[in-house]
Scaffold this active site. Structure first.
Site, mmCIF file in Angstrom:
data_model
loop_
_atom_site.group_PDB
_atom_site.id
_atom_site.type_symbol
_atom_site.label_atom_id
_atom_site.label_comp_id
_atom_site.label_asym_id
_atom_site.label_seq_id
_atom_site.Cartn_x
_atom_site.Cartn_y
_atom_site.Cartn_z
ATOM 1 N N ASP A 28 0.830 -1.211 0.000
ATOM 2 C CA ASP A 28 0.000 0.000 0.000
ATOM 3 C C ASP A 28 0.864 1.261 0.000
ATOM 4 O O ASP A 28 1.981 1.256 0.521
ATOM 5 C CB ASP A 28 -0.911 -0.024 1.243
ATOM 6 C CG ASP A 28 -2.065 0.958 1.126
ATOM 7 O OD1 ASP A 28 -2.336 1.437 0.007
ATOM 8 O OD2 ASP A 28 -2.701 1.244 2.162
ATOM 9 N N ASN A 55 -10.927 -2.864 -5.206
ATOM 10 C CA ASN A 55 -10.182 -1.868 -5.992
ATOM 11 C C ASN A 55 -10.816 -1.564 -7.352
ATOM 12 O O ASN A 55 -10.429 -0.594 -8.019
ATOM 13 C CB ASN A 55 -8.710 -2.286 -6.172
ATOM 14 C CG ASN A 55 -7.870 -2.121 -4.918
ATOM 15 O OD1 ASN A 55 -6.938 -2.895 -4.681
ATOM 16 N ND2 ASN A 55 -8.177 -1.120 -4.104
#
Ligand code: IPE
Ligand code: IPE
Ligand code: MG
Length: 250
Positions: free
Chosen positions: A21, A69
Site C-alpha cells: 500500500d 479496488n
C-alpha cells in the site's frame, strides 16, 4: 547486502504476505499521478522476490488488487491491469530461471480474456519450479475466498459426495487459496495503515502483523530485514504458554 549479518538468528518466516500500500501517496508527494506510484511499486517486486529467496523464505504472497479496488477511477484500473499484464509477460521466464513458481489467486472471470491468458501462460511456464513461490493476489478478497470454499463444499454435499459433519476447520482450510503453502507467518502492510482491507482473513488467524510507515515504492531490502528481525523477536504462543517462560512456573 549479506542478510546473515543483519538478521538475528532464528527460524523463518517461511511464508510472508504483503499488503503493498502507499503508491498513490508516494506519487502525490512528488506531484505525480497515482499511475507513477503504481509503476514505481511494480519495480520493487523483482528485487524483493530475490531478497526473500536469499533469506530462506519459501513463499511470498503479494496483495496487488483487491476485490474492492474495482471502485477506483476507470483510468487507474486500466493502468493497473496493463501493469499486471506486462509484469506477467516480462517476469514469468525470469521467475522460471530462478526456480520460482508464480501463481495468481483471486477471481479471474472479471479480467479481460487477454489478461486471463497471460495469467494462465505465466503459471504454465513456472509450474514445475520448486525453489520458491510467488503468489499474486489479484481481484482477491478474503471474504470471497471463504465464500468460494463454502460454495465448493456445499456443492459436494448437494451432490451427495460429502457429509455435512465432515466439514471441519481443516477441510475448509484445504478449500481456500494458499492451502498447499506453509501458513502465513508474517503479514506486512506498508504505508502506515493498520487494517487488513479484506486480505487473507482466515489464513491470518495466527500470522504476526508488521506495519511500516514506508510507502510501497520505498519498501526495500532494509525494510524487509526490519520486518524479519521484528518477526524473529516475537513470541508465537498460539494461545498457549511460551516454551521458555511461564510454562515452567505453572
Ligand atoms: C496500493 O497503493 C496499490 C493498490 C491498491 C492497487 P494505493 O494506490 O492504495 O496507494 P495509496 O493508499 O493511495 O497511497
Ligand atoms: C489494499 O489497499 C489493497 C492492496 C494493497 C492491493 P487499499 O488502498 O485498497 O486499502 P484501503 O482502501 O486503504 O483499505
Ligand atoms: Mg491504499
Amino acid at each position: 547486502m549479506d542478510s546473515a549479518e543483519v538478521l538475528p538468528p532464528g527460524e523463518g518466516p517461511r511464508h510472508i504476505a504483503i499488503i503493498m500500500d502507499g503508491n498513490g501517496r508516494w506519487a502525490a508527494r512528488r506531484g505525480l499521478l497515482p499511475s507513477a506510484g503504481h509503476k514505481a511499486g511494480v519495480e520493487r517486486i523483482r528485487d524483493l522476490v530475490s531478497a526473500c529467496g536469499d533469506r530462506g523464505v519459501e513463499a511470498l504472497t503479494l496483495f496487488a488488487f483487491s476485490s474492492e479496488n474495482w471502485q477506483r477511477p476507470p483510468k487507474e484500473v486500466e493502468l493497473l491491469m496493463s501493469l499486471f499484464h506486462s509484469y506477467l509477460r516480462k517476469e514469468a521466464a525470469r521467475m522460471c530461471e530462478e526456480g520460482i513458481r508464480l501463481r495468481v489467486v483471486g477471481r479471474r472471470d472479471r479480467f479481460s480474456a487477454r489478461l486471463q491468458r497471460a495469467i494462465a501462460e505465466a503459471e504454465g511456464i513456472t509450474r514445475e519450479c520448486s525453489r520458491g513461490n510467488l503468489v499474486i493476489a489479484a481481484d482477491y478478497g478474503g471474504r470471497w475466498d471463504i465464500a468460494n470454499a463454502a460454495r465448493a463444499l456445499a456443492e459436494e454435499v448437494a451432490a451427495g459426495v460429502r457429509a455435512p459433519d465432515s466439514i471441519t476447520e481443516g477441510v475448509l482450510t484445504d478449500y481456500l487459496q494458499l492451502a498447499d503453502l506453509p501458513p502465513v507467518d508474517l503479514l506486512i502492510r506498508s504505508s502506515g495503515e493498520q487494517r487488513i482491507s479484506n486480505f487473507i482473513l482466515w489464513q491470518a488467524a495466527y500470522s504476526e502483523f508488521y506495519f511500516t510507515d514506508a510507502l510501497w515504492p520505498d519498501f526495500d531490502e532494509r525494510e524487509l530485514d526490519a520486518a524479519i528481525t521484528a518477526y524473529r523477536r516475537r513470541d508465537r504462543r498460539y494461545g498457549g504458554r511460551s516454551s521458555d517462560g511461564l510454562a515452567a512456573q505453572a
